[in-house]
Each structure stands twice: as structure tokens, then as C-alpha cells.
Design a protein around this motif. Sequence first.
Motif, PDB file in Angstrom:
ATOM      1  N   LEU A 136       0.556  -1.216   0.142  1.00  0.00           N
ATOM      2  CA  LEU A 136       0.024  -0.074  -0.035  1.00  0.00           C
ATOM      3  C   LEU A 136       0.895   1.434  -0.026  1.00  0.00           C
ATOM      4  O   LEU A 136       1.957   1.055   0.521  1.00  0.00           O
ATOM      5  N   PHE A 137       0.901   2.188  -1.084  1.00  0.00           N
ATOM      6  CA  PHE A 137       1.475   3.771  -0.872  1.00  0.00           C
ATOM      7  C   PHE A 137       0.454   4.371  -0.649  1.00  0.00           C
ATOM      8  O   PHE A 137      -0.856   4.681  -1.274  1.00  0.00           O
ATOM      9  N   VAL A 138       0.560   6.002   0.292  1.00  0.00           N
ATOM     10  CA  VAL A 138      -0.580   6.598   0.928  1.00  0.00           C
ATOM     11  C   VAL A 138       0.196   7.215   0.432  1.00  0.00           C
ATOM     12  O   VAL A 138       0.913   8.037   1.399  1.00  0.00           O
ATOM     13  N   ASP A 139       0.075   8.209  -0.566  1.00  0.00           N
ATOM     14  CA  ASP A 139       0.364   9.959  -1.045  1.00  0.00           C
ATOM     15  C   ASP A 139       0.458  11.149  -0.254  1.00  0.00           C
ATOM     16  O   ASP A 139      -1.212  11.156   0.029  1.00  0.00           O
ATOM     17  N   CYS A 140       0.771  11.012   0.848  1.00  0.00           N
ATOM     18  CA  CYS A 140       0.656  11.628   2.096  1.00  0.00           C
ATOM     19  C   CYS A 140       1.208  13.268   0.961  1.00  0.00           C
ATOM     20  O   CYS A 140       2.460  13.515   1.126  1.00  0.00           O
ATOM     21  N   GLN A 141       0.611  14.483   1.622  1.00  0.00           N
ATOM     22  CA  GLN A 141       0.672  15.916   0.851  1.00  0.00           C
ATOM     23  C   GLN A 141       0.864  16.973   1.915  1.00  0.00           C
ATOM     24  O   GLN A 141       1.494  18.230   2.130  1.00  0.00           O
ATOM     25  N   THR A 142       1.158  16.366   2.737  1.00  0.00           N
ATOM     26  CA  THR A 142       1.156  17.042   4.042  1.00  0.00           C
ATOM     27  C   THR A 142       3.061  18.304   3.954  1.00  0.00           C
ATOM     28  O   THR A 142       3.730  16.863   3.510  1.00  0.00           O
ATOM     29  N   PRO A 143       3.356  18.646   4.682  1.00  0.00           N
ATOM     30  CA  PRO A 143       4.788  19.748   4.547  1.00  0.00           C
ATOM     31  C   PRO A 143       5.981  19.071   5.691  1.00  0.00           C
ATOM     32  O   PRO A 143       4.618  18.669   6.230  1.00  0.00           O
ATOM     33  N   GLN A 144       6.578  19.054   5.068  1.00  0.00           N
ATOM     34  CA  GLN A 144       8.176  18.593   5.581  1.00  0.00           C
ATOM     35  C   GLN A 144       8.677  19.948   6.609  1.00  0.00           C
ATOM     36  O   GLN A 144       8.313  21.013   6.478  1.00  0.00           O
ATOM     37  N   THR A 145       9.143  19.475   7.845  1.00  0.00           N
ATOM     38  CA  THR A 145       9.404  20.622   8.887  1.00  0.00           C
ATOM     39  C   THR A 145      10.972  20.801   9.586  1.00  0.00           C
ATOM     40  O   THR A 145      11.616  19.329   9.470  1.00  0.00           O
ATOM     41  N   PHE A 146      11.108  21.446  10.347  1.00  0.00           N
ATOM     42  CA  PHE A 146      12.829  21.252  10.882  1.00  0.00           C
ATOM     43  C   PHE A 146      12.355  20.623  12.019  1.00  0.00           C
ATOM     44  O   PHE A 146      11.421  20.862  12.662  1.00  0.00           O
ATOM     45  N   GLY A 147      13.381  19.415  12.813  1.00  0.00           N
ATOM     46  CA  GLY A 147      13.017  18.266  13.546  1.00  0.00           C
ATOM     47  C   GLY A 147      14.492  18.792  14.711  1.00  0.00           C
ATOM     48  O   GLY A 147      15.713  19.092  14.089  1.00  0.00           O
ATOM     49  N   ALA A 148      14.584  18.550  15.865  1.00  0.00           N
ATOM     50  CA  ALA A 148      15.995  17.894  16.422  1.00  0.00           C
ATOM     51  C   ALA A 148      15.902  17.153  16.058  1.00  0.00           C
ATOM     52  O   ALA A 148      16.047  15.900  15.451  1.00  0.00           O
ATOM     53  N   GLY A 149      17.798  17.363  15.084  1.00  0.00           N
ATOM     54  CA  GLY A 149      18.435  16.198  14.866  1.00  0.00           C
ATOM     55  C   GLY A 149      19.483  14.922  15.889  1.00  0.00           C
ATOM     56  O   GLY A 149      18.816  15.155  17.034  1.00  0.00           O
ATOM     57  N   ASP A 150      20.532  15.086  15.924  1.00  0.00           N
ATOM     58  CA  ASP A 150      21.383  14.399  16.930  1.00  0.00           C
ATOM     59  C   ASP A 150      21.780  14.872  17.679  1.00  0.00           C
ATOM     60  O   ASP A 150      22.027  15.986  16.984  1.00  0.00           O
ATOM     61  N   LYS A 151      22.733  14.245  19.207  1.00  0.00           N
ATOM     62  CA  LYS A 151      23.128  15.081  19.675  1.00  0.00           C
ATOM     63  C   LYS A 151      24.374  14.917  20.131  1.00  0.00           C
ATOM     64  O   LYS A 151      24.924  14.168  19.922  1.00  0.00           O
ATOM     65  N   SER A 152      25.386  15.580  20.082  1.00  0.00           N
ATOM     66  CA  SER A 152      27.154  15.570  21.116  1.00  0.00           C
ATOM     67  C   SER A 152      26.544  14.473  22.073  1.00  0.00           C
ATOM     68  O   SER A 152      25.401  15.365  23.141  1.00  0.00           O
ATOM     69  N   PRO A 153      27.813  14.603  22.452  1.00  0.00           N
ATOM     70  CA  PRO A 153      27.487  13.477  24.112  1.00  0.00           C
ATOM     71  C   PRO A 153      27.114  14.710  24.654  1.00  0.00           C
ATOM     72  O   PRO A 153      26.644  13.765  25.787  1.00  0.00           O
ATOM     73  N   ASP A 154      27.378  15.652  25.009  1.00  0.00           N
ATOM     74  CA  ASP A 154      27.287  17.016  25.805  1.00  0.00           C
ATOM     75  C   ASP A 154      25.531  17.140  25.689  1.00  0.00           C
ATOM     76  O   ASP A 154      25.200  17.876  26.928  1.00  0.00           O
ATOM     77  N   GLY A 155      24.961  16.365  25.168  1.00  0.00           N
ATOM     78  CA  GLY A 155      23.339  16.678  25.092  1.00  0.00           C
ATOM     79  C   GLY A 155      22.890  17.911  23.775  1.00  0.00           C
ATOM     80  O   GLY A 155      22.691  19.089  23.943  1.00  0.00           O
ATOM     81  N   VAL A 156      23.966  18.886  23.649  1.00  0.00           N
ATOM     82  CA  VAL A 156      23.820  20.188  22.711  1.00  0.00           C
ATOM     83  C   VAL A 156      23.453  19.452  21.529  1.00  0.00           C
ATOM     84  O   VAL A 156      24.156  18.293  20.481  1.00  0.00           O
ATOM     85  N   GLU A 157      22.692  19.951  20.143  1.00  0.00           N
ATOM     86  CA  GLU A 157      22.083  19.773  19.528  1.00  0.00           C
ATOM     87  C   GLU A 157      23.074  20.039  18.003  1.00  0.00           C
ATOM     88  O   GLU A 157      23.282  21.297  18.424  1.00  0.00           O
ATOM     89  N   ASN A 158      23.515  19.467  17.468  1.00  0.00           N
ATOM     90  CA  ASN A 158      24.633  19.281  16.491  1.00  0.00           C
ATOM     91  C   ASN A 158      23.976  19.346  14.725  1.00  0.00           C
ATOM     92  O   ASN A 158      25.170  19.500  14.391  1.00  0.00           O
ATOM     93  N   LYS A 159      22.988  19.210  14.942  1.00  0.00           N
ATOM     94  CA  LYS A 159      22.489  18.450  13.390  1.00  0.00           C
ATOM     95  C   LYS A 159      21.089  18.805  13.473  1.00  0.00           C
ATOM     96  O   LYS A 159      20.239  18.824  14.280  1.00  0.00           O
ATOM     97  N   VAL A 160      20.494  19.533  12.663  1.00  0.00           N
ATOM     98  CA  VAL A 160      19.274  19.859  11.789  1.00  0.00           C
ATOM     99  C   VAL A 160      18.967  18.488  11.184  1.00  0.00           C
ATOM    100  O   VAL A 160      19.447  17.906  10.364  1.00  0.00           O
ATOM    101  N   SER A 161      17.344  18.434  11.078  1.00  0.00           N
ATOM    102  CA  SER A 161      16.504  16.733  10.605  1.00  0.00           C
ATOM    103  C   SER A 161      15.705  17.675  10.808  1.00  0.00           C
ATOM    104  O   SER A 161      15.078  19.093  10.536  1.00  0.00           O
ATOM    105  N   LEU A 162      15.096  16.779   9.679  1.00  0.00           N
ATOM    106  CA  LEU A 162      13.666  16.686   9.306  1.00  0.00           C
ATOM    107  C   LEU A 162      12.669  15.429   9.401  1.00  0.00           C
ATOM    108  O   LEU A 162      12.492  14.822  10.012  1.00  0.00           O
ATOM    109  N   LYS A 163      11.045  16.315   9.354  1.00  0.00           N
ATOM    110  CA  LYS A 163      10.016  15.223   9.925  1.00  0.00           C
ATOM    111  C   LYS A 163       8.961  15.872   9.114  1.00  0.00           C
ATOM    112  O   LYS A 163       8.961  17.149   8.645  1.00  0.00           O
ATOM    113  N   ASN A 164       7.734  14.796   9.410  1.00  0.00           N
ATOM    114  CA  ASN A 164       6.745  15.364   8.393  1.00  0.00           C
ATOM    115  C   ASN A 164       5.758  14.612   9.490  1.00  0.00           C
ATOM    116  O   ASN A 164       5.043  13.268   9.729  1.00  0.00           O
ATOM    117  N   VAL A 165       4.612  15.506  10.179  1.00  0.00           N
ATOM    118  CA  VAL A 165       3.823  15.003  11.527  1.00  0.00           C
ATOM    119  C   VAL A 165       2.616  14.845  10.399  1.00  0.00           C
ATOM    120  O   VAL A 165       2.438  13.535  11.198  1.00  0.00           O
TER     121      VAL A 165
END
Length: 336
Positions: A136-165
Motif C-alpha cells: 500500500l502506498f499512501v500519497d501524503c501531501q503534508t509539508p516537511q518541517t525542521f526538527g531536532a537532529g542528532d546530539k553531541s555527547p554533552d547533549g547539545v544539538e549539532n545537526k538539524v533533521s527533518l520530520k513530517n507530522v
Amino acid sequence: MWNGKMSHVQHPIKFTSVIVDEAAQASEPDVVLSFMSAGYRVVVVGDHKQLGPVIPERNLCTSYVSALETPFLERMLQKPQRHSANTLLNVQYRMHPSIRRFPSIQFYDSKLRDSVSMPHRPELCCLWPQRDEHVLFVDCQTPQTFGAGDKSPDGVENKVSLKNVGEAKLVLEACTQLLEAGCSPKDIAIITPYTAQQQEIRTRLAKRPDSRNILVGTVHALQGSEREYIIISFVRSFVQDEYDIHSADSSGMILSTDKQSKALRDICSCKLGILSNNRLLNVSLTRARYGLVCIGNRSVLSNGSRDFFDYTQGLAERGCVVDRLNAKGTAKRRGG
């Protein structure tokens, strides 16, 4: 045993035959070095149509990295004289025939054959729009947004990732349908290429106590393994208020925009996420044994990959592309 003194160095042991398994996932030097222990025969086993070597060292020159990322098997099979020594294991024991169909045609010259024993499972007619199709392929037309990415060992975000709610909501809905039909959480896995989307999906799944054992991860996490049901969230879509997608014909396959929208031209010209390498797509589509649900923006993704265009076009012709799942899980079909 090491006792603080230099031990006697022995000559390497020679074997009549050396077998290298999963050779397509090793760099060529790693594969070739093992040949030094072979006295007569070398057998190399692997699938160069799936994930290749992972080269973490990015401080090397581009051409050298490219050479290391090319599997030994792939380079050997580019030479016609090597074909006579090649044996394809063409009987697959994992996938429902409807799941096997596209990978066989697109990546294995239609040579895969089925020998699958399917024990009794719920028919799940609410999910599959066609009785003999478990894709099954569901053709979803909702937008992508920016979200939290990977974090360094000290907990500081160092990469921006994408998500689609919107896709995350559909993933949760598909999981709900499967669980309510009697599927075990251990039989379900969700593949998505972005860290932020993984976090979004895990947060939503956490609200269902019975979904605790559903695996959420990348393609690499599922390489070499399988699940009864696989749900893929491709994420990549348009960005709200920046991109405007229009269907030029009934197929919905043409993406058009204002000439001033450089961002949209960029998204159409580049390879997108999981589609950047056809091996990633092949692995993603071949992890499921009994049912496969794909969720993504068909227009955007088809513009980023010829393989993906062929995949969704074939599914549309088979009646497996839908607009949405309603509250009861019944798919509303979309025309090809």
C-alpha cells in the motif's frame, strides 16, 4: 599469549578455499586481503544490489571514498568475462509475491522466484485495497518541517533533521490498524531516514502501551533482518508557505512551481533522503514478509528518483495507491 616479550611471528595459514560472506558490505581492500589465505579457491558471497560498504572517514579525497564505497562484487560483475563464475540465488523465501514483484523487476532482471510458506494471518482487508496485494502506498501531501537532529555527547544539538507530522500520524494509524487486527508489536517495524521523524514517531507510539516493542529505525538498522509488517515514512515533501505543488494531469506526477522558487527547483534536482541510493530503496522495500505500507509525497519523491517513479506508477496500475486511510482503515484509492 602475550607475556611482555616479542612472540615468534608465524607465517600466515593457507587454506584450500576461502569463503567471504557479506562481501558487498565490506570495502574492496578488506575483501581482497582475505584472498591471501586462499591456496586454490575463493568464494565471495553477497548482494551488491543492497547496502554497500560504509566509509566513515570523510577526510579522504572524493574519488578514493567513491572507490571504497563500490563493492568488490559490483566491480567484478562489470566485467563480462566474470559472469560465467557468477551464481544468482534466485529463490526468495521471505516476501509475499506482491512485495517481491517490484524489486525483482527493477533490481534483479525479473529473475527472483517465490518459495514462501505463509502461515495463517489475519486477512487485514481493511489495509490492503486489493485482495492479492499486500503493498500500500499512501500519497501524503503534508509539508516537511525542521526538527531536532542528532546530539553531541554533552547533549547539545549539532545537526538539524527533518520530520513530517502528517506522515507520523499516518504511521500511528497504520500501526493501530495492525495491532487491533491482532498483530504482535514485535512483528512491526518502521523505517524512516531522519532522526527527527524517528523521534516524532516514537513520541506518538509511546501513547499506546501495546506498541512498546515496535522497532523504529533507519534502513541500516533493518539490513539483514525482516519483520512481518514494514511501514516506511519517506518524510520529504514541500515546505509550507514556500513551495506550491500542482498536478498537471490526472496522474499527479508533474511538479510545477513559480520560476522564482529556487528552493523547489533544488528539491526536484537533488536525490532525496532514502532515494539517494537505489540500494537503500531496495533494502527498504524487501524487509517485509507479509505486508508493506509506504507513506510519502508521491509527486516530490517521484521527481527525485526514477526508481521511485516506476515503483509508484506500477502500484497505481495495480490499485495500490491511496489518498488516505479512514478511521476504519479502509483505503481510498487514487487513480494512476
